[in-house]
Design an enzyme around this catalytic site. Structure first.
Site, PDB file in Angstrom:
ATOM      1  N   THR A  79       0.868  -1.187   0.000  1.00  0.00           N
ATOM      2  CA  THR A  79       0.000   0.000   0.000  1.00  0.00           C
ATOM      3  C   THR A  79       0.903   1.236   0.000  1.00  0.00           C
ATOM      4  O   THR A  79       0.946   1.975   0.981  1.00  0.00           O
ATOM      5  CB  THR A  79      -0.936   0.013   1.233  1.00  0.00           C
ATOM      6  OG1 THR A  79      -0.150  -0.255   2.419  1.00  0.00           O
ATOM      7  CG2 THR A  79      -2.022  -1.010   1.129  1.00  0.00           C
TER       8      THR A  79
ATOM      9  N   ALA B  21      18.639   8.799  18.799  1.00  0.00           N
ATOM     10  CA  ALA B  21      18.779   9.840  17.776  1.00  0.00           C
ATOM     11  C   ALA B  21      19.526   9.274  16.568  1.00  0.00           C
ATOM     12  O   ALA B  21      20.400   8.418  16.709  1.00  0.00           O
ATOM     13  CB  ALA B  21      19.538  11.027  18.363  1.00  0.00           C
TER      14      ALA B  21
ATOM     15  N   PHE C  37      12.808   3.263  20.632  1.00  0.00           N
ATOM     16  CA  PHE C  37      12.553   4.313  19.624  1.00  0.00           C
ATOM     17  C   PHE C  37      12.947   5.699  20.140  1.00  0.00           C
ATOM     18  O   PHE C  37      12.323   6.692  19.820  1.00  0.00           O
ATOM     19  CB  PHE C  37      11.085   4.283  19.156  1.00  0.00           C
ATOM     20  CG  PHE C  37      10.818   3.115  18.253  1.00  0.00           C
ATOM     21  CD1 PHE C  37      10.774   3.294  16.876  1.00  0.00           C
ATOM     22  CD2 PHE C  37      10.678   1.841  18.759  1.00  0.00           C
ATOM     23  CE1 PHE C  37      10.573   2.206  16.040  1.00  0.00           C
ATOM     24  CE2 PHE C  37      10.493   0.753  17.935  1.00  0.00           C
ATOM     25  CZ  PHE C  37      10.444   0.931  16.571  1.00  0.00           C
TER      26      PHE C  37
ATOM     27  N   LYS D 290      -3.351   0.626  13.822  1.00  0.00           N
ATOM     28  CA  LYS D 290      -2.086   0.478  13.090  1.00  0.00           C
ATOM     29  C   LYS D 290      -1.475   1.838  12.747  1.00  0.00           C
ATOM     30  O   LYS D 290      -0.290   2.095  12.972  1.00  0.00           O
ATOM     31  CB  LYS D 290      -2.329  -0.354  11.821  1.00  0.00           C
ATOM     32  CG  LYS D 290      -1.143  -0.474  10.910  1.00  0.00           C
ATOM     33  CD  LYS D 290       0.017  -1.231  11.548  1.00  0.00           C
ATOM     34  CE  LYS D 290       1.268  -1.107  10.693  1.00  0.00           C
ATOM     35  NZ  LYS D 290       2.435  -1.708  11.316  1.00  0.00           N
TER      36      LYS D 290
ATOM     37  N   GLY E 246      13.108   6.123   8.310  1.00  0.00           N
ATOM     38  CA  GLY E 246      12.869   5.767   6.911  1.00  0.00           C
ATOM     39  C   GLY E 246      12.158   4.433   6.898  1.00  0.00           C
ATOM     40  O   GLY E 246      11.491   4.064   7.863  1.00  0.00           O
TER      41      GLY E 246
ATOM     42  N   CYS F 250       7.447   1.649   6.146  1.00  0.00           N
ATOM     43  CA  CYS F 250       6.189   1.941   6.847  1.00  0.00           C
ATOM     44  C   CYS F 250       6.067   3.373   7.343  1.00  0.00           C
ATOM     45  O   CYS F 250       5.107   4.060   6.990  1.00  0.00           O
ATOM     46  CB  CYS F 250       6.021   0.971   8.016  1.00  0.00           C
ATOM     47  SG  CYS F 250       5.757  -0.710   7.458  1.00  0.00           S
TER      48      CYS F 250
ATOM     49  N   GLU G  62      -0.586  -5.736  10.702  1.00  0.00           N
ATOM     50  CA  GLU G  62       0.636  -6.432  11.116  1.00  0.00           C
ATOM     51  C   GLU G  62       1.616  -5.442  11.747  1.00  0.00           C
ATOM     52  O   GLU G  62       1.771  -4.334  11.260  1.00  0.00           O
ATOM     53  CB  GLU G  62       1.268  -7.111   9.886  1.00  0.00           C
ATOM     54  CG  GLU G  62       2.497  -7.913  10.203  1.00  0.00           C
ATOM     55  CD  GLU G  62       2.297  -8.858  11.380  1.00  0.00           C
ATOM     56  OE1 GLU G  62       1.389  -9.699  11.351  1.00  0.00           O
ATOM     57  OE2 GLU G  62       3.057  -8.741  12.360  1.00  0.00           O
ATOM     58  N   PHE G  63       2.283  -5.871  12.815  1.00  0.00           N
ATOM     59  CA  PHE G  63       3.199  -4.981  13.536  1.00  0.00           C
ATOM     60  C   PHE G  63       4.645  -5.458  13.502  1.00  0.00           C
ATOM     61  O   PHE G  63       5.493  -4.922  14.205  1.00  0.00           O
ATOM     62  CB  PHE G  63       2.741  -4.833  14.996  1.00  0.00           C
ATOM     63  CG  PHE G  63       1.377  -4.212  15.119  1.00  0.00           C
ATOM     64  CD1 PHE G  63       1.228  -2.830  15.146  1.00  0.00           C
ATOM     65  CD2 PHE G  63       0.236  -4.994  15.154  1.00  0.00           C
ATOM     66  CE1 PHE G  63      -0.026  -2.254  15.224  1.00  0.00           C
ATOM     67  CE2 PHE G  63      -1.028  -4.422  15.238  1.00  0.00           C
ATOM     68  CZ  PHE G  63      -1.158  -3.041  15.270  1.00  0.00           C
TER      69      PHE G  63
HETATM   70  P1  NAD Z   1       6.043  -5.872  -0.421  1.00  0.00           P
HETATM   71  O1  NAD Z   1       6.052  -4.849  -1.484  1.00  0.00           O
HETATM   72  O2  NAD Z   1       7.323  -6.402   0.118  1.00  0.00           O
HETATM   73  O3  NAD Z   1       5.185  -7.127  -0.910  1.00  0.00           O
HETATM   74  C1  NAD Z   1       3.950  -7.042  -1.559  1.00  0.00           C
HETATM   75  C2  NAD Z   1       3.831  -8.268  -2.473  1.00  0.00           C
HETATM   76  O4  NAD Z   1       2.493  -8.357  -2.956  1.00  0.00           O
HETATM   77  C3  NAD Z   1       4.712  -8.208  -3.708  1.00  0.00           C
HETATM   78  O5  NAD Z   1       5.507  -9.385  -3.763  1.00  0.00           O
HETATM   79  C4  NAD Z   1       3.729  -8.140  -4.880  1.00  0.00           C
HETATM   80  O6  NAD Z   1       4.196  -8.786  -6.034  1.00  0.00           O
HETATM   81  C5  NAD Z   1       2.521  -8.842  -4.287  1.00  0.00           C
HETATM   82  N1  NAD Z   1       1.233  -8.552  -4.922  1.00  0.00           N
HETATM   83  C6  NAD Z   1       0.699  -7.355  -5.221  1.00  0.00           C
HETATM   84  N2  NAD Z   1      -0.523  -7.504  -5.775  1.00  0.00           N
HETATM   85  C7  NAD Z   1      -0.771  -8.838  -5.812  1.00  0.00           C
HETATM   86  C8  NAD Z   1      -1.875  -9.631  -6.260  1.00  0.00           C
HETATM   87  N3  NAD Z   1      -2.983  -9.088  -6.770  1.00  0.00           N
HETATM   88  N4  NAD Z   1      -1.773 -10.960  -6.154  1.00  0.00           N
HETATM   89  C9  NAD Z   1      -0.672 -11.543  -5.654  1.00  0.00           C
HETATM   90  N5  NAD Z   1       0.404 -10.841  -5.198  1.00  0.00           N
HETATM   91  C10 NAD Z   1       0.342  -9.506  -5.281  1.00  0.00           C
HETATM   92  O7  NAD Z   1       5.183  -5.235   0.767  1.00  0.00           O
HETATM   93  P2  NAD Z   1       5.352  -5.483   2.352  1.00  0.00           P
HETATM   94  O8  NAD Z   1       6.505  -4.727   2.892  1.00  0.00           O
HETATM   95  O9  NAD Z   1       5.231  -6.945   2.643  1.00  0.00           O
HETATM   96  O10 NAD Z   1       4.045  -4.734   2.890  1.00  0.00           O
HETATM   97  C11 NAD Z   1       2.757  -5.263   2.673  1.00  0.00           C
HETATM   98  C12 NAD Z   1       1.785  -4.488   3.551  1.00  0.00           C
HETATM   99  O11 NAD Z   1       2.086  -4.720   4.931  1.00  0.00           O
HETATM  100  C13 NAD Z   1       1.836  -2.961   3.367  1.00  0.00           C
HETATM  101  O12 NAD Z   1       0.565  -2.443   3.501  1.00  0.00           O
HETATM  102  C14 NAD Z   1       2.708  -2.509   4.511  1.00  0.00           C
HETATM  103  O13 NAD Z   1       2.434  -1.198   4.916  1.00  0.00           O
HETATM  104  C15 NAD Z   1       2.317  -3.486   5.595  1.00  0.00           C
HETATM  105  N6  NAD Z   1       3.349  -3.687   6.621  1.00  0.00           N
HETATM  106  C16 NAD Z   1       4.663  -3.810   6.244  1.00  0.00           C
HETATM  107  C17 NAD Z   1       5.641  -4.038   7.226  1.00  0.00           C
HETATM  108  C18 NAD Z   1       7.087  -4.157   6.843  1.00  0.00           C
HETATM  109  O14 NAD Z   1       7.930  -4.113   7.745  1.00  0.00           O
HETATM  110  N7  NAD Z   1       7.432  -4.326   5.571  1.00  0.00           N
HETATM  111  C19 NAD Z   1       5.260  -4.154   8.572  1.00  0.00           C
HETATM  112  C20 NAD Z   1       3.920  -4.048   8.916  1.00  0.00           C
HETATM  113  C21 NAD Z   1       2.964  -3.818   7.927  1.00  0.00           C
END
Ligand code: NAD
Length: 452
Positions: free
Chosen positions: A99, A268, A265, A220, A273, A276, A164-165
């Site tokens: 997202t 400093a 958290f 979240k 970055g 999230c 997810e956290f």
């Molecule tokens: P990411 O970009 O690493 O992974 C997303 C995956 O989804 C990609 O592999 C993409 O190819 C796949 N995808 C997209 N559309 C699809 C579809 N229609 N069918 C099948 N696969 C599809 O993203 P992420 O870092 O895992 O984050 C995912 C969500 O979780 C976000 O909303 C993010 O804010 C949230 N989040 C991330 C973290 C983190 O540390 N990365 C922690 C908590 C929450």
């Protein structure tokens, strides 16, 4: 519920489809399979699915490969490009797609979430709980419900919000030993499915907060914005410490011992970055504006974080006699934090281009950052060894505190540099260490420095 009961553990084995195998989807899928559930992970990226089928992990996350192999071998975990086959007979389908920030307005881009919801609707035949794990603005689960109902009016389903956290770099531990699990539901039936899925955690006394859809979505964003605020607060205090002669490490320690504040958290650094905080703070600010209820504190945090990153560039420039042209700069660490290969919104993406743009010859060392970083940081030379990178350089910059950079032989480094100057942007060394090693310039964050 189609789940079979594992009488040995008293846990119903659920069938789960996980849409998206990124940092969240893959970790969640692997961990759910380790709970004993049957999990099929889906991605639309054939490269990722091919790697996963070969037993390779497309991201760097400590411990994930071992846990993944264990559950694939046990027959509980598989990967596919075919969403329809994955959700056939599933009790729950999790949406864990990206997202990102929408271009132009700061809003979360829900294109991937809605596309996944529509695909699920078209493929689903029997009752299923459609769970949003992606971070989404308040009201999104209701929109998912509308999209699914419109695409497949005959489908019997519920939606659930399950933000997810986990933190990259400690993702498995965070998933397996969470501070809490948040579940937003509208029906008892969906609540029953979700509590069955998380039963292994419930049995080990990890708290589950069950609430409505909107509150789960808000938890979240509010949590991430609060953490980003905490980091930004200490970064501003650090800037003031530099002016008044205080040491921000002592200040953080003294503040953090107050149980009402806590020490996490509160370190400093060069600005937050990652995948999230930058996008989630922007999205929350945007939600506030849209509802005529601005979250001014978060709007300010976003602005101050940009200022913090720019201040880092000034600090480096001061250590380079006021300009980067013709200087050789060794940068240690470019991922947004240690133990991940994730470069999304990393401070390095602001700082390194400023060095390159200013005419510096930039050498970069990062244990995992090269694969992602190579196309994001044009014009730098990638090196493996911090000592080789520092040789003949005019400035050493510690930008990400990988363990590999915490115990460097500073005397050896200072002796090999053209100008022995260091910018320690994570405060991992002490001024006295730099002096003793022979550095002629040392600056850190919120502490005394010299030579600039
Ligand atoms: P990411 O970009 O690493 O992974 C997303 C995956 O989804 C990609 O592999 C993409 O190819 C796949 N995808 C997209 N559309 C699809 C579809 N229609 N069918 C099948 N696969 C599809 O993203 P992420 O870092 O895992 O984050 C995912 C969500 O979780 C976000 O909303 C993010 O804010 C949230 N989040 C991330 C973290 C983190 O540390 N990365 C922690 C908590 C929450």
């Amino acid at each position: 519920m189609t789940a079979a009961l594992d009488t040995r553990l008293g846990i119903a084995k659920m069938k789960i489809a996980m849409i998206g195998t990124g940092y969240v989807g893959l970790v969640s899928g692997v961990c759910f399979s380790d709970f004993g559930h049957e999990v099929v992970c889906v991605d639309k990226d054939p490269r990722k699915i091919e790697m996963l089928e070969r037993g390779e992990v497309p991201i760097y996350e400590p411990g994930l490969d071992v846990l993944m192999h264990k559950n694939v071998e046990a027959g509980r975990l598989s990967f596919t490009l075919d969403l329809a086959s994955a959700i056939d007979g599933a009790d729950a389908v999790f949406i864990a797609v990206g997202t990102p920030t929408r271009r132009g307005d700061g809003h979360a881009d829900l294109t991937y979430v809605m596309a996944a919801a529509e695909e699920i609707a078209k493929a689903a035949k029997d009752y299923v709980v459609i769970v949003t794990k992606s971070t989404v603005p308040v009201g999104t689960n209701r929109k998912v419900k509308d999209v699914v109902a419109a695409a497949n009016p005959a489908l019997d389903f519920d939606v659930a919000s399950n933000p997810e956290f986990l933190r990259e770099g400690a993702a498995i531990d965070d998933f397996m030993k969470p501070d809490r699990v948040v579940v937003g539901v509208e029906t008892d039936r969906a609540a029953a499915v979700m509590s069955e899925i998380y039963r292994p955690l419930y049995l080990r006394d990890f708290p589950i907060v069950t609430t409505d859809l909107e509150s789960a979505e808000m938890i979240k964003y509010a949590a991430n914005a609060f953490l980003a605020t905490k980091i930004t607060f200490i970064n501003e205090i650090a800037a003031l410490c530099e002016k008044v002669g205080a040491d921000v490490k002592s200040v953080s320690k003294g503040m953090g011992m107050d149980g009402r504040i806590g020490n996490k958290f509160l370190h400093a650094g060069p600005g937050y970055g990652g995948s999230c905080f930058p996008k989630d703070t922007k999205a929350l600010a945007r939600i506030g504006q849209e509802h005529a209820s601005p979250i001014s504190i978060v709007e300010t945090v976003i602005k101050v974080n940009e200022d913090v990153k720019r201040r880092m560039i000034d600090k480096l420039s001061d250590l380079c006699d006021g300009g980067f042209n013709g200087k050789t700069v060794a940068v240690l660490g470019v991922t947004f934090k240690p133990n991940t290969d994730d470069m999304r919104d990393a401070p390095s993406l602001t700082i390194v281009p400023a060095l390159v743009g200013g005419g510096a010859n930039v050498r970069v060392v990062d244990p995992q950052g090269k694969r992602e970083g190579e196309h994001l940081l044009p014009g730098v030379s990638w090196m493996e060894d911090p000592y080789a990178a520092a040789e003949g350089a005019d400035l050493l910059v510690i930008l990400t505190e990988w363990n590999e950079f915490r115990a460097l032989d500073l005397t050896r480094i200072a002796g090999s540099m053209a100008q022995a100057r260091m910018a320690d942007l994570r405060n991992i060394y002490a001024l006295a260490d730099a002096e003793a090693a022979g550095f002629t310039g040392y600056e850190s964050i919120g502490r005394a420095g010299y030579g600039s």
